[in-house]
Design an enzyme around this catalytic site. Sequence first.
Site, mmCIF file in Angstrom:
data_model
loop_
_atom_site.group_PDB
_atom_site.id
_atom_site.type_symbol
_atom_site.label_atom_id
_atom_site.label_comp_id
_atom_site.label_asym_id
_atom_site.label_seq_id
_atom_site.Cartn_x
_atom_site.Cartn_y
_atom_site.Cartn_z
ATOM 1 C CD1 TRP A 11 -2.511 1.725 2.212
ATOM 2 C CD2 TRP A 11 -2.853 1.434 0.031
ATOM 3 N NE1 TRP A 11 -3.532 2.558 1.834
ATOM 4 C CE2 TRP A 11 -3.763 2.399 0.493
ATOM 5 C CE3 TRP A 11 -2.873 1.084 -1.323
ATOM 6 C CZ2 TRP A 11 -4.693 3.030 -0.336
ATOM 7 C CZ3 TRP A 11 -3.787 1.707 -2.160
ATOM 8 C CH2 TRP A 11 -4.687 2.670 -1.671
ATOM 9 C CE LYS A 105 -7.892 1.048 5.175
ATOM 10 N NZ LYS A 105 -8.467 0.346 4.009
ATOM 11 N N GLY A 136 -10.738 3.371 2.953
ATOM 12 C CA GLY A 136 -11.758 2.973 1.996
ATOM 13 C C GLY A 136 -11.388 1.690 1.293
ATOM 14 C CB SER A 138 -8.150 1.546 -1.585
ATOM 15 O OG SER A 138 -7.896 1.606 -0.181
ATOM 16 C CB ALA A 140 -1.845 -2.289 -2.948
ATOM 17 C CE LYS A 191 -10.314 -2.687 6.364
ATOM 18 N NZ LYS A 191 -9.477 -3.375 5.349
ATOM 19 N NE ARG A 255 -2.266 -7.333 2.892
ATOM 20 C CZ ARG A 255 -1.679 -6.191 3.159
ATOM 21 N NH1 ARG A 255 -0.771 -6.133 4.104
ATOM 22 N NH2 ARG A 255 -1.980 -5.096 2.520
#
Length: 333
Positions: A11, A105, A136, A138, A140, A191, A255
């Site tokens: 990322w 995160k 959000g 996203s 990579a 999440k 992951r």
Amino acid sequence: MHIAVLGAGSWGTTLAVLLARKGYAVNLWAHRPEFADQLAAERENRRYLNGVRFPDTLRVFTSLHEAVSPADMVVTAVPSQALRETVEQIRDLPMQGRVIVNVAKGIELKTGKRMSEVLLEALPGVRISGVAALYGPSHAEEVSKEQPTTVVASSPSVETANRVQEVFHTSMFRVYTNTDIIGVEIAGSVKNIIAIAAGISDGIGYGDNAKAAIITRGLAEMSRLAVSLGGDPVTVSGLAGIGDLVVTCLSRHSRNRYVGEEIGRGRSLDDVVAHMNMVAEGVFTSKAVYDLSRTKGVEMPITQAVYEMLFEGKPVQQAILDLMTREPKKEVY
């Protein structure tokens, strides 16, 4: 404009490339000197993002101070549990006027702090008005290929959120703004835990009904915790909440979903993690969020089940039975 990106995983590398493609001078910092040397020599990240070439305006650094010193904006893309120790190494640098954009995160395990709180504690001179979160759905792998992606830049300061939006926004990377950084950070953390639960369901062989239940009731847990900390429940219906939750629970790139799937198939957590090339944030976050939920008195049964399976050795089938046989309740969010 000069931008430093701290963390050369998939990322961090993707965002560094995105910003360099826009013409910004980007300093990408890698934790391991030998890895930084490899990145600089090969001009791509073959370990995490094979085939994505570095633009000419992207430079690789082994020194944090050298990477950050000229930067107007600093993007923190290291694992959440390593954020504090990383930024503490630059606490002697003046931070006034710089915008700090965190993309990790998670919740810090030892303190229960959100990432913006960690930054404020670790970097003297940084104010919350200068901190933003870019969260959000996203992956990579897709952003680096310039596939359509939408995210949210969140900061208590409208000016800061707008500035981050302007810097990151492209024709294929659409950035919205939001001032509820509490809700955004909690959504982005929870999440990953729910994605582990979704993966466990996949590994066992359950179908779409179970997956839908996990996502929906996981969203309820996310909302309850966010509200208990001062977040806006509307935030969890946005990109940082339901958007990221859906992609993390369903995607082959996830992951956290992969960790859960392998555990559902009978592998141990230690074995799964030992053979992974990248960090699954949800593992440690499940413990941090479980502890936080108990402190705040927030009911989070899916989070509790994931924590018990990962850290207390609770059998998967028993955890599922306990979830399904709880006392019937109203569907309250």
